[in-house]
Design a protein around this motif. Structure first.
Motif, PDB file in Angstrom:
ATOM      1  N   ALA A  88      45.936  47.285  47.084  1.00 14.51           N
ATOM      2  CA  ALA A  88      46.556  46.029  46.651  1.00 14.51           C
ATOM      3  C   ALA A  88      46.672  46.020  45.132  1.00 14.51           C
ATOM      4  N   ILE A  89      47.818  45.580  44.637  1.00 17.82           N
ATOM      5  CA  ILE A  89      48.134  45.664  43.215  1.00 17.82           C
ATOM      6  C   ILE A  89      48.457  44.274  42.678  1.00 17.82           C
ATOM      7  N   GLY A  90      48.031  44.007  41.435  1.00 18.32           N
ATOM      8  CA  GLY A  90      48.371  42.763  40.762  1.00 18.32           C
ATOM      9  C   GLY A  90      47.776  41.561  41.464  1.00 18.32           C
ATOM     10  N   ASN A  91      48.557  40.485  41.605  1.00 22.02           N
ATOM     11  CA  ASN A  91      47.995  39.281  42.211  1.00 22.02           C
ATOM     12  C   ASN A  91      47.669  39.470  43.690  1.00 22.02           C
ATOM     13  N   ALA A 136      45.949  41.919  44.738  1.00 21.95           N
ATOM     14  CA  ALA A 136      44.547  42.340  44.694  1.00 21.95           C
ATOM     15  C   ALA A 136      43.629  41.132  44.553  1.00 21.95           C
ATOM     16  N   VAL A 137      43.993  40.184  43.694  1.00 23.89           N
ATOM     17  CA  VAL A 137      43.186  38.974  43.507  1.00 23.89           C
ATOM     18  C   VAL A 137      43.098  38.180  44.800  1.00 23.89           C
ATOM     19  N   ASN A 138      44.243  37.970  45.431  1.00 31.64           N
ATOM     20  CA  ASN A 138      44.284  37.122  46.619  1.00 31.64           C
ATOM     21  C   ASN A 138      43.560  37.759  47.800  1.00 31.64           C
ATOM     22  N   LEU A 139      43.671  39.088  47.927  1.00 34.98           N
ATOM     23  CA  LEU A 139      42.957  39.752  49.016  1.00 34.98           C
ATOM     24  C   LEU A 139      41.450  39.688  48.789  1.00 34.98           C
ATOM     25  N   ALA A 140      41.025  39.924  47.546  1.00 31.18           N
ATOM     26  CA  ALA A 140      39.590  39.855  47.249  1.00 31.18           C
ATOM     27  C   ALA A 140      39.028  38.478  47.555  1.00 31.18           C
ATOM     28  N   ALA A 141      39.799  37.446  47.232  1.00 33.63           N
ATOM     29  CA  ALA A 141      39.332  36.087  47.494  1.00 33.63           C
ATOM     30  C   ALA A 141      39.224  35.824  48.991  1.00 33.63           C
ATOM     31  N   PHE A 142      40.221  36.261  49.751  1.00 33.51           N
ATOM     32  CA  PHE A 142      40.187  36.018  51.187  1.00 33.51           C
ATOM     33  C   PHE A 142      39.028  36.764  51.844  1.00 33.51           C
ATOM     34  N   LEU A 143      38.766  37.986  51.384  1.00 34.87           N
ATOM     35  CA  LEU A 143      37.674  38.783  51.952  1.00 34.87           C
ATOM     36  C   LEU A 143      36.313  38.360  51.412  1.00 34.87           C
ATOM     37  N   GLN A 144      36.315  37.422  50.459  1.00 34.89           N
ATOM     38  CA  GLN A 144      35.090  36.917  49.840  1.00 34.89           C
ATOM     39  C   GLN A 144      34.259  38.039  49.221  1.00 34.89           C
ATOM     40  N   LEU A 145      34.975  38.941  48.546  1.00 37.29           N
ATOM     41  CA  LEU A 145      34.298  40.016  47.824  1.00 37.29           C
ATOM     42  C   LEU A 145      33.674  39.462  46.549  1.00 37.29           C
ATOM     43  N   PRO A 146      32.607  40.093  46.057  1.00 37.46           N
ATOM     44  CA  PRO A 146      31.969  39.627  44.811  1.00 37.46           C
ATOM     45  C   PRO A 146      32.778  40.039  43.587  1.00 37.46           C
ATOM     46  N   LEU A 193      41.619  47.776  44.777  1.00 37.42           N
ATOM     47  CA  LEU A 193      42.217  46.650  44.066  1.00 37.42           C
ATOM     48  C   LEU A 193      42.545  47.081  42.637  1.00 37.42           C
ATOM     49  N   TYR A 194      43.807  46.950  42.265  1.00 42.85           N
ATOM     50  CA  TYR A 194      44.243  47.320  40.916  1.00 42.85           C
ATOM     51  C   TYR A 194      44.926  46.126  40.252  1.00 42.85           C
ATOM     52  N   GLY A 195      44.403  45.724  39.102  1.00 41.48           N
ATOM     53  CA  GLY A 195      45.036  44.650  38.346  1.00 41.48           C
ATOM     54  C   GLY A 195      46.305  45.097  37.650  1.00 41.48           C
ATOM     55  N   PRO A 196      46.270  46.195  36.876  1.00 40.32           N
ATOM     56  CA  PRO A 196      47.484  46.671  36.199  1.00 40.32           C
ATOM     57  C   PRO A 196      48.549  47.116  37.182  1.00 40.32           C
ATOM     58  N   GLN A 197      49.791  47.186  36.684  1.00 43.15           N
ATOM     59  CA  GLN A 197      50.922  47.597  37.524  1.00 43.15           C
ATOM     60  C   GLN A 197      51.004  49.129  37.516  1.00 43.15           C
TER      61      GLN A 197
END
Length: 913
Positions: free
Chosen positions: A770-773, A775-785, A889-893
């Motif tokens: 998952a890339i960019g937002n 990655a953020v949204n997937l991490a939140a849904f999976l409740q990752l730390p 999870l990757y923040g940069p493009q």
């Protein structure tokens, strides 16, 4: 499944010989020039005029009509520039007087000599300018949903083929006009979609089912320094290898609310690499365009700060042209085949410098926009006609200036560095000036790209990108030494003493975007596009900057695309190693897996051979046991790609076997540009994959079909957005008469079905990248730390404290992580307001680890990073175990517009089982 594409990203052009060029230009014999006869009108050809309400001509109609005009008028000659992505002929209509057509090759040669500015005196250049004809490029249709572009192009071609007024005849005598349809595929798609309904009042552009350029849609005007797509290659070949126009006019939509059209002059900042005459030339041409509209009583034209367009970025067709000394402009104009209204915007009703003649609110028809466009085209042609000799001489002088700058000590303005020096140095202005112009701050005289770097094959792709944009590149015919450093045969050299020096500097050197704040304490003013893009950084190649003159056993590269040197495959080995630092190694592995050949990866660094012949390979090296099938694939890849296979006499023990993954790449109805770019990249590197749409994801059971799923920026919705019915891509209502082929694509990712299906897929052993937002949204849904590093007490930093538009930043990389195998310890990433993670205290115990992170307070490499010190210790890449699977999870493009080859491995490594 997507079919396997051509084996490499290398573009294939035939060398342009004198014979083939003469054929291309169509040097007209007397028999080809006929008298001007009756010209068929568009109404007669289509049953409608260009710009009529509820009508759009598609490319098939326009190109057929152009062929009719070519038969009827000696002013018109058509040339096929090349094939489009979907296989259509991309046409250029060359329009000028019959006399000029008879001498077309001579005028083209004059334009080339003046543009390259080599071995000419000013007097010789003036003589050529006096003899030559101005060459003007006018295009249309690049962004196909901006429907005005193709229609105005067709109308202008008709008028220039048929009109006999004194001004038109003067244009034809003084100017060679290159009318270019910039996106035939998109024109057919959009026009056919609009016209598919028989009732005109029901026609709409809403709900277009896919991107109007097969892979990249709107980004087809964001890649003119990389030339990945066929249409871009065709255009760049015409611009920088064949025609060298002095003026370029690029048509777009739409204008700011309450106006009809935006036209240059552009707002600041302008790129510091551009010649001063370029800035002034754009202003002069833009003023001429505005003046014509005003004289003709056509109100509503705005300029400068009337819209966000600036002179900073390189990448669009008109932008890249300015780095080649072509005075290039765009316009953004309103218009729709379905009549629309100009709204009342109160502050746009007061005349001012940025809009001298306001327009009243009113109903607006596409034909009015066509008429405005024709007026602007004629303004450009009038400018070229009246200033023909000046323009021809000036492009020479800008090129000559560049050659001279590359041959002496120069300092490109750098506001950030100059401000820092001024703070540090105390005393007279002369001391500050001297410190700001210290020898170490000089511009390079040239660059050397060593041929012994680990991924020289990617360096060759960079060189080919330079070549396609007309840059002079040299290659060493034998080993040489510069400044005490030795370089091997085959190394590339790019000298800055060449006419297109602005583009050379822009590709190698960092961009230093100024801090633009309208007033102290205000939010920053965003750049029009990216603030930094240095392609040499994004490619991850190694090169040396030389500040002093140097020479060596160099010869000019004349290939359109440099072929990689043939790779080697050892014989008599028990198996073969392939270096994971080489991007094309993944292409070879994909071919091996497709051929059912066994492949494994080393879990730690290995040394192949002994003594002076020993080769050290990092963790992640690919091991291929010897077999006849393996040998066949490796030998073919060595020839085609240049990838080496190093033989070993014994099999390793610390390896992990690989299997080809069943890959799904998310896409959406209507098309996602980031997904399209990823699709193109995967095809180039021979990955086999399917596109996955929301309905298939919602149906669940993903693990039975896929091993890895890729979600680009904008794919996975946030929990809050999804719960409100929002999400990624698509349109809310299914279009009427939706073709059956698209029904399985319609829908949006949602929190109720899509995200639980993804979670189940991962927990059952799947991998998600998952890339960019996303990655953020997937991490939140999976409740990752995983939290937001760019926040204080849960509140994101405001833009007054932190702001990084598209720029290149540096990260540290954990090269022991399988997701980063083959990466260097430090890498340049493309960052565009990207998420940055912070890991919770329990991250390690929950199987969450950083892959890449920011270290230090100055990660900026190119562009603009206000508050960059806040990035320190922030995490850019994360690997997390979830059930039996994992997420990356990757923040940069990491796949941004197919430019950052240096970060492709972050994606590639995640796509094996």
């Amino acid at each position: 499944m997507c079919p396997l594409p051509r084996p490499t990203m290398r573009r294939v052009f035939a060398p342009l010989t004198a014979l083939s060029l003469a054929s291309l230009l169509g040097a007209a014999a007397p028999a080809q020039v006929q008298a001007q006869g009756r010209i068929t009108t568009p109404k007669e050809a289509f049953g409608a005029n260009y710009g009529d309400d509820y009508f759009l001509a598609n490319y098939q109609q326009i190109s057929s009509y152009w062929r009719t005009l070519e038969q009827q008028s000696p002013r018109v000659k058509l040339r096929v520039m090349g094939k489009t992505t979907e296989g259509r002929d991309q046409l250029m209509a060359i329009i000028t007087s019959p006399e000029n057509h008879r001498n077309l090759e001579r005028y083209r040669q004059i334009a080339e000599r003046l543009a390259k500015a080599e071995n000419l005196t000013d007097d010789e250049a003036r003589a050529l300018a006096k003899e030559g004809k101005a060459i003007v490029w006018i295009d249309g249709g690049l962004h196909a949903t901006e429907t005005l572009g193709a229609q105005q192009l067709g109308e202008t071609v008709y008028q220039m083929a048929s009109r006999t007024d004194a001004e038109t005849m003067r244009f034809l005598d003084d100017v060679i006009i290159l009318f270019v349809h910039a996106n035939p595929d998109g024109n057919d798609l959009v026009a056919n979609w609009y016209m598919r309904t028989s009732d005109p009042k029901e026609r709409t552009l809403t709900g277009l089912p896919r991107l109007y350029q097969k892979y990249i849609g709107h980004d087809n005007n964001r890649e003119f320094f990389t030339s990945t797509q066929k249409e871009t290659e065709n255009i760049n070949r015409a611009l920088y290898h064949e025609w060298f126009p002095q003026l370029l006019y690029n048509h777009h939509q739409s204008a700011p609310a309450g106006t009809v059209v935006y036209s240059p002059p552009f707002r600041d900042p302008y790129n510091y690499n551009l010649d001063p005459s370029m800035l002034l030339g754009i202003q002069a041409l833009g003023t001429a365009m505005h003046s014509r509209l005003a004289i003709e009583g056509k109100p509503g034209a705005t300029m400068r700060n009337g819209a966000p367009y600036d002179g900073w970025w390189n990448g669009g067709i008109r932008n890249t042209a300015t780095f080649h000394n072509t005075i290039a402009v765009l316009t953004e104009m309103i218009g729709s085949p379905t009549p629309m209204r100009i709204p009342l915007i109160a502050d746009r009703q007061i005349p001012r410098g940025d809009m001298a003649l306001p327009v009243a609110p009113q109903l607006w028809h596409l034909r009015q926009s066509v008429d405005y466009s024709v007026s602007l085209n004629r303004a450009v042609l009038d400018h070229a006609s009246r200033l023909r000799e000046n323009l021809l001489f000036n492009i020479y002088r800008m090129g000559k200036n560049s050659i001279e700058r590359g041959g002496r000590d120069t300092w490109t303005p750098n506001p950030r560095r100059d401000a820092e020096v001024a703070k540090r140095v105390k005393g007279a202005d002369s001391l500050i000036w001297a410190a700001q112009h210290a020898p170490d701050y000089r511009d390079p005289r040239g660059y050397i790209i060593p041929s012994d770097q680990p991924d020289f094959l990617t360096a060759i792709k960079f060189i080919n990108g330079l070549r396609e944009t007309g840059i002079t590149v040299q290659r060493a015919t034998q080993a040489f030494t510069v400044n005490g450093k030795s370089y091997p045969t085959g190394s590339f050299v790019v000298q800055t003493a060449q006419a297109f020096r602005p583009h050379v500097i822009d590709m190698f050197e960092p961009q230093v975007h100024p801090d633009v704040f309208p007033y102290p304490g205000s939010p920053p003013t965003p750049p029009y596009d990216n603030a930094g893009w240095t392609w040499a950084y994004q490619m991850g190649i190694r090169f040396d900057r030389l500040l002093e003159p140097f020479s060596g056993p160099f010869t000019n590269v004349t290939d359109w695309n440099v072929a990689p040197p043939a790779g080697t495959v050892s014989t008599g080995a028990k198996g073969y190693w392939i270096d994971p630092r080489v991007n094309d190694a993944f292409t070879v592995v994909n071919r091996l897996l497709a051929a059912k050949v066994s492949v494994a990866r080393a879990t730690q660094a290995v040394t192949v051979g002994a003594g002076a012949n020993a080769t050290a390979l990092p963790a992640g090296a690919f091991w291929i046991p010897a077999s006849s099938a393996a040998l066949n694939v490796l030998r073919t890849a060595a020839t085609e790609l240049g990838v080496n296979a190093t033989g070993a006499t014994s099999a390793p023990t610390a390896t992990t076997p690989l299997r080809a993954a069943r890959i799904g790449l998310w896409d959406t109805y209507g098309g996602s540009m980031p997904s399209g770019w990823a699709r193109w990249i995967l095809e180039q590197f021979n990955y086999s994959f399917s596109r996955v749409f929301a309905p298939e994801i919602d149906a669940g059971n993903l693990r039975t079909k896929y091993d890895a799923l890729v979600f680009v920026d904008g794919a996975i919705p946030g929990v809050q957005a999804a719960s409100r019915g929002g999400g990624s891509g698509g349109v809310l209502d299914e279009p009427a008469n939706l073709p059956a082929e698209f029904k399985g694509q319609f829908g949006r990712m949602n929190v109720d079905k899509s995200l639980p299906a993804l979670k189940a897929f991962i927990e059952q052993g799947g991998t998600v990248v998952a890339i960019g937002n996303s990655a953020v949204n997937l991490a939140a849904f999976l409740q990752l730390p995983v939290g937001n590093h760019l926040a204080k007490d849960g509140t994101p930093y405001p833009r007054t404290q932190f702001y990084v538009p598209g720029s290149v930043l540096r990260v540290k990389v954990d090269t022991t992580a399988a997701a980063a195998f083959g990466m260097p310890g430090q890498a340049d990433v493309f960052f565009d307001a990207s998420p940055v993670f912070t890991l919770g205290a329990d991250a390690a115990s929950r199987g969450v680890r950083p892959i890449a992170w920011f270290e230090g307070t100055t990660p900026l490499r190119s562009g603009w990073a206000w508050g960059q010190e806040l990035l320190d210790k922030g995490v850019a890449g994360v690997e997390a175990k979830v059930g039996q699977g994992r997420v990356l999870l990757y923040g940069p493009q990491i796949t941004q517009r197919a430019q950052p080859h240096g970060t492709f491995k972050f994606l590639f490594n995640g796509l094996y089982r």
